[in-house]
Design a protein around this motif. Structure first.
Motif, mmCIF file in Angstrom:
data_model
loop_
_atom_site.group_PDB
_atom_site.id
_atom_site.type_symbol
_atom_site.label_atom_id
_atom_site.label_comp_id
_atom_site.label_asym_id
_atom_site.label_seq_id
_atom_site.Cartn_x
_atom_site.Cartn_y
_atom_site.Cartn_z
ATOM 1 N N GLY A 36 10.712 -76.115 -48.971
ATOM 2 C CA GLY A 36 10.247 -76.247 -50.354
ATOM 3 C C GLY A 36 8.763 -75.934 -50.501
ATOM 4 N N GLU A 37 8.137 -75.464 -49.435
ATOM 5 C CA GLU A 37 6.702 -75.133 -49.470
ATOM 6 C C GLU A 37 6.525 -73.676 -49.882
ATOM 7 O OE1 GLU A 37 4.479 -77.371 -48.742
ATOM 8 O OE2 GLU A 37 5.581 -78.864 -47.576
ATOM 9 N N ALA A 38 5.339 -73.382 -50.447
ATOM 10 C CA ALA A 38 4.992 -71.970 -50.677
ATOM 11 C C ALA A 38 4.582 -71.414 -49.319
ATOM 12 C CB ALA A 38 3.847 -71.880 -51.666
ATOM 13 N N TYR A 39 5.311 -70.441 -48.822
ATOM 14 C CA TYR A 39 5.026 -69.963 -47.471
ATOM 15 C C TYR A 39 4.925 -68.443 -47.426
ATOM 16 C CZ TYR A 39 9.886 -68.422 -46.881
ATOM 17 O OH TYR A 39 11.091 -67.771 -47.015
ATOM 18 N N GLU A 40 4.391 -67.945 -46.355
ATOM 19 C CA GLU A 40 4.420 -66.510 -46.065
ATOM 20 C C GLU A 40 4.709 -66.353 -44.576
ATOM 21 O OE1 GLU A 40 0.545 -64.662 -46.516
ATOM 22 O OE2 GLU A 40 -0.355 -66.002 -45.049
ATOM 23 N N VAL A 41 5.402 -65.296 -44.254
ATOM 24 C CA VAL A 41 5.624 -64.975 -42.843
ATOM 25 C C VAL A 41 4.759 -63.751 -42.550
ATOM 26 C CG1 VAL A 41 7.294 -64.192 -41.123
ATOM 27 C CG2 VAL A 41 7.973 -65.874 -42.841
ATOM 28 N N VAL A 42 3.824 -63.890 -41.624
ATOM 29 C CA VAL A 42 2.960 -62.758 -41.277
ATOM 30 C C VAL A 42 3.498 -62.153 -39.977
ATOM 31 C CG1 VAL A 42 0.580 -62.004 -40.853
ATOM 32 C CG2 VAL A 42 1.019 -63.992 -42.319
ATOM 33 N N ALA A 43 4.283 -61.106 -40.121
ATOM 34 C CA ALA A 43 4.826 -60.437 -38.940
ATOM 35 C C ALA A 43 3.816 -59.396 -38.493
ATOM 36 C CB ALA A 43 6.151 -59.778 -39.285
ATOM 37 N N VAL A 44 3.292 -59.565 -37.281
ATOM 38 C CA VAL A 44 2.303 -58.605 -36.789
ATOM 39 C C VAL A 44 3.009 -57.629 -35.864
ATOM 40 C CG1 VAL A 44 0.087 -58.294 -35.633
ATOM 41 C CG2 VAL A 44 0.556 -60.415 -36.886
ATOM 42 N N ASP A 45 3.166 -56.399 -36.340
ATOM 43 C CA ASP A 45 3.810 -55.378 -35.524
ATOM 44 C C ASP A 45 2.750 -54.777 -34.600
ATOM 45 O OD1 ASP A 45 5.088 -53.276 -34.401
ATOM 46 O OD2 ASP A 45 5.611 -52.270 -36.275
ATOM 47 N N ASP A 46 2.834 -55.177 -33.336
ATOM 48 C CA ASP A 46 1.779 -54.812 -32.376
ATOM 49 C C ASP A 46 2.041 -53.410 -31.794
ATOM 50 O OD1 ASP A 46 -0.314 -54.907 -30.613
ATOM 51 O OD2 ASP A 46 0.632 -56.290 -29.203
ATOM 52 N N GLY A 47 2.049 -52.426 -32.693
ATOM 53 C CA GLY A 47 2.228 -51.039 -32.249
ATOM 54 C C GLY A 47 3.580 -50.774 -31.625
ATOM 55 N N SER A 48 4.640 -51.352 -32.197
ATOM 56 C CA SER A 48 5.983 -51.156 -31.630
ATOM 57 C C SER A 48 6.391 -49.690 -31.697
ATOM 58 C CB SER A 48 7.016 -51.975 -32.404
ATOM 59 O OG SER A 48 6.722 -53.332 -32.301
ATOM 60 N N THR A 49 7.159 -49.275 -30.714
ATOM 61 C CA THR A 49 7.613 -47.887 -30.687
ATOM 62 C C THR A 49 9.128 -47.792 -30.869
ATOM 63 O OG1 THR A 49 7.638 -48.097 -28.277
ATOM 64 C CG2 THR A 49 5.733 -46.989 -29.239
ATOM 65 N N ASP A 50 9.792 -48.936 -31.029
ATOM 66 C CA ASP A 50 11.235 -48.907 -31.271
ATOM 67 C C ASP A 50 11.481 -49.044 -32.786
ATOM 68 O OD1 ASP A 50 10.586 -51.499 -31.745
ATOM 69 O OD2 ASP A 50 12.146 -52.384 -30.497
ATOM 70 N N GLY A 51 12.592 -49.606 -33.179
ATOM 71 C CA GLY A 51 12.907 -49.686 -34.604
ATOM 72 C C GLY A 51 12.349 -50.927 -35.299
ATOM 73 N N THR A 52 11.388 -51.617 -34.692
ATOM 74 C CA THR A 52 10.850 -52.856 -35.286
ATOM 75 C C THR A 52 10.286 -52.617 -36.685
ATOM 76 O OG1 THR A 52 10.338 -53.728 -33.106
ATOM 77 C CG2 THR A 52 9.173 -54.713 -34.928
ATOM 78 N N ALA A 53 9.481 -51.549 -36.851
ATOM 79 C CA ALA A 53 8.839 -51.285 -38.143
ATOM 80 C C ALA A 53 9.882 -51.034 -39.228
ATOM 81 C CB ALA A 53 7.902 -50.089 -38.016
ATOM 82 N N GLU A 54 10.909 -50.253 -38.907
ATOM 83 C CA GLU A 54 11.970 -49.965 -39.884
ATOM 84 C C GLU A 54 12.700 -51.251 -40.268
ATOM 85 O OE1 GLU A 54 11.459 -48.244 -37.188
ATOM 86 O OE2 GLU A 54 11.182 -46.156 -37.794
ATOM 87 N N GLN A 55 12.991 -52.063 -39.259
ATOM 88 C CA GLN A 55 13.702 -53.324 -39.523
ATOM 89 C C GLN A 55 12.876 -54.231 -40.418
ATOM 90 O OE1 GLN A 55 16.205 -55.402 -37.522
ATOM 91 N NE2 GLN A 55 16.583 -54.137 -35.737
ATOM 92 N N LEU A 56 11.563 -54.299 -40.143
ATOM 93 C CA LEU A 56 10.693 -55.159 -40.940
ATOM 94 C C LEU A 56 10.644 -54.664 -42.389
ATOM 95 C CD1 LEU A 56 7.764 -55.828 -38.439
ATOM 96 C CD2 LEU A 56 9.302 -57.532 -39.407
ATOM 97 N N ALA A 57 10.547 -53.337 -42.551
ATOM 98 C CA ALA A 57 10.504 -52.764 -43.900
ATOM 99 C C ALA A 57 11.791 -53.098 -44.643
ATOM 100 C CB ALA A 57 10.289 -51.260 -43.822
ATOM 101 N N ARG A 58 12.912 -53.033 -43.920
ATOM 102 C CA ARG A 58 14.206 -53.342 -44.546
ATOM 103 C C ARG A 58 14.265 -54.824 -44.937
ATOM 104 N NH1 ARG A 58 17.093 -50.170 -41.355
ATOM 105 N NH2 ARG A 58 17.356 -51.744 -39.749
ATOM 106 N N LEU A 59 13.820 -55.678 -44.033
ATOM 107 C CA LEU A 59 13.852 -57.122 -44.294
ATOM 108 C C LEU A 59 12.975 -57.483 -45.493
ATOM 109 C CD1 LEU A 59 13.607 -58.686 -40.721
ATOM 110 C CD2 LEU A 59 15.420 -59.110 -42.382
ATOM 111 N N ARG A 60 11.871 -56.785 -45.612
ATOM 112 C CA ARG A 60 10.906 -57.079 -46.679
ATOM 113 C C ARG A 60 11.486 -56.864 -48.076
ATOM 114 N NH1 ARG A 60 5.982 -57.468 -48.172
ATOM 115 N NH2 ARG A 60 5.935 -55.636 -49.492
ATOM 116 N N THR A 61 12.425 -55.928 -48.181
ATOM 117 C CA THR A 61 12.972 -55.628 -49.511
ATOM 118 C C THR A 61 13.680 -56.853 -50.101
ATOM 119 O OG1 THR A 61 14.958 -54.750 -48.491
ATOM 120 C CG2 THR A 61 13.245 -53.146 -49.049
ATOM 121 N N GLY A 62 14.263 -57.698 -49.247
ATOM 122 C CA GLY A 62 14.957 -58.861 -49.792
ATOM 123 C C GLY A 62 14.265 -60.177 -49.465
ATOM 124 N N TRP A 63 13.069 -60.118 -48.938
ATOM 125 C CA TRP A 63 12.378 -61.342 -48.511
ATOM 126 C C TRP A 63 10.892 -61.216 -48.911
ATOM 127 C CZ3 TRP A 63 12.281 -63.265 -42.687
ATOM 128 C CH2 TRP A 63 11.907 -64.610 -42.665
#
Ligand code: UDP
Ligand code: MG
Length: 337
Positions: A36-63
């Motif tokens: 019930g708190e106002a929160y943010e998730v700060v995902a730090v993509d530490d220069g990933s070379t796999d599909g992490t960035a794409e997954q994060l972008a996808r997750l962001r659309t609904g979160w």
């Protein structure tokens, strides 16, 4: 002190965690929504070379509470953690690994403890390490044994990087010069009022550890050099030992010389030369490590560069940020690594 409506920031450094991300989001989101708190998730993509960035972008659309801070290149776990903590806006910030080894459910307990006892730091303390591999357990035990002896007894052997920090503690961190930090040693050093929450460390949910032996050794060297001058003292003791051995050799050499029997001195001579040479090289190496750190510190290069911060509307204060933050997924890396 920043004025923000965000109460809780959850900082998650991640490097090539595409396999762990779906499980992380599935377990973390209900926990955070449930607070019930106002929160943010700060995902730090530490220069990933796999599909992490794409997954994060996808997750962001609904979160909408998910922010993605993408670093230009892999800067290492501690630097990614620094980036996340520097960018978090909450009155409290907690950091956890992306592989669900740190249970998100404990965040609520940490927050409640910090508030009820007015604590600035709440450490996540492992009840046991039975889920770690025997190799990990042994290397961790050796690391903490060394740290407690070299840095001080205040270093908790079972606290990693799962912890909650208040805005006071975050501001103290931000006030430090941007140099490589080892947070598990730095945070107790501040001396803020602190408490503990125990938890069972689960096995990694998916993917491989991002801490191979090479990175573990680098972390151990960084930990020692940044918090202790004990190796320099050790160099002095080694020098003293070498001096004593040399004195003994001198007495022996003189007595052999006095007896007029100087030819059979080859073996002892070689041993002495090798011994002194080895001790000197070792001491030079130790001094070199410290000089290297001083050199890096005076260069004042930031420990990380943010390529973009998706989810932060006004990140103009980020000196190292790219001009144009947004939801874009990074393009493939250039030809040169
Ligand atoms: N990590 C990172 N950059 C790196 C190495 C690791 O951001 O260069 C992240 C990783 O994705 C994970 C956390 O740091 O979220 C801890 O790493 P890991 O779980 O692999 O370490 P272990 O638990 O095996 O010691
Ligand atoms: Mg892990």
């Amino acid at each position: 002190m920043i004025e923000s409506s965000v109460e809780l920031s959850v900082v998650i450094p991640m490097f090539n965690e595409e396999e762990a991300l779906p499980a992380l989001a599935k377990r973390l989101r209900p926990v955070l929504d449930g607070t019930g708190e106002a929160y943010e998730v700060v995902a730090v993509d530490d220069g990933s070379t796999d599909g992490t960035a794409e997954q994060l972008a996808r997750l962001r659309t609904g979160w909408p509470q998910l922010r993605v801070v993408r670093l230009r290149r892999n800067s290492g776990h501690q630097a990614a953690l620094t980036a996340g903590l520097h960018h978090s806006r909450g009155h409290y910030a907690t950091s956890l690994d992306a592989d669900l080894q740190d249970p998100p459910e404990k965040i609520t307990e940490m927050l409640a403890l910090a508030r009820s006892r007015r604590l600035d730091i709440v450490y996540g303390v492992r009840a046991n390490r039975s889920s770690d591999t025997p190799f990990k357990r042994r290397t961790a035990a050796a690391y903490y044994w060394l740290m407690r002896r070299m840095v001080g007894a205040h270093v908790c052997a079972q606290a990693g990087d799962f912890r909650l920090l208040s805005r006071n503690a975050l501001d103290a961190l931000k006030a430090l010069p941007d140099q490589p930090q080892v947070y598990r040693l730095l945070m107790p050093w501040f001396g803020f009022p602190s408490g503990e929450v125990t938890y069972r460390r689960d096995p990694r949910v998916a993917g491989q550890t991002k801490y191979p032996l090479r990175k573990m050794i680098l972390l151990a060297v960084d930990s020692i050099i940044s918090f202790s001058v004990a190796p320099l003292r050790l160099a002095i003791w080694l020098g003293a030992l070498a001096f004593c051995v040399c004195l003994a050799m001198l007495v022996y050499t003189l007595s052999v010389y006095a007896a007029g029997d100087t030819t059979p001195g080859w073996a002892s001579l070689i041993i002495a030369v090798l011994f002194i040479g080895a001790v000197q090289l070792m001491c030079l190496g130790v001094v070199g490590e410290y000089i290297g750190r001083v050199y890096t510190a005076v260069q004042q290069r930031p420990t990380y560069y943010v390529a973009d911060d998706a989810g932060d509307a006004d990140d103009a204060d980020d000196a190292g940020d790219a001009d144009d933050p947004g939801d874009r997924v990074p393009s493939a890396a250039g030809a040169c690594p």
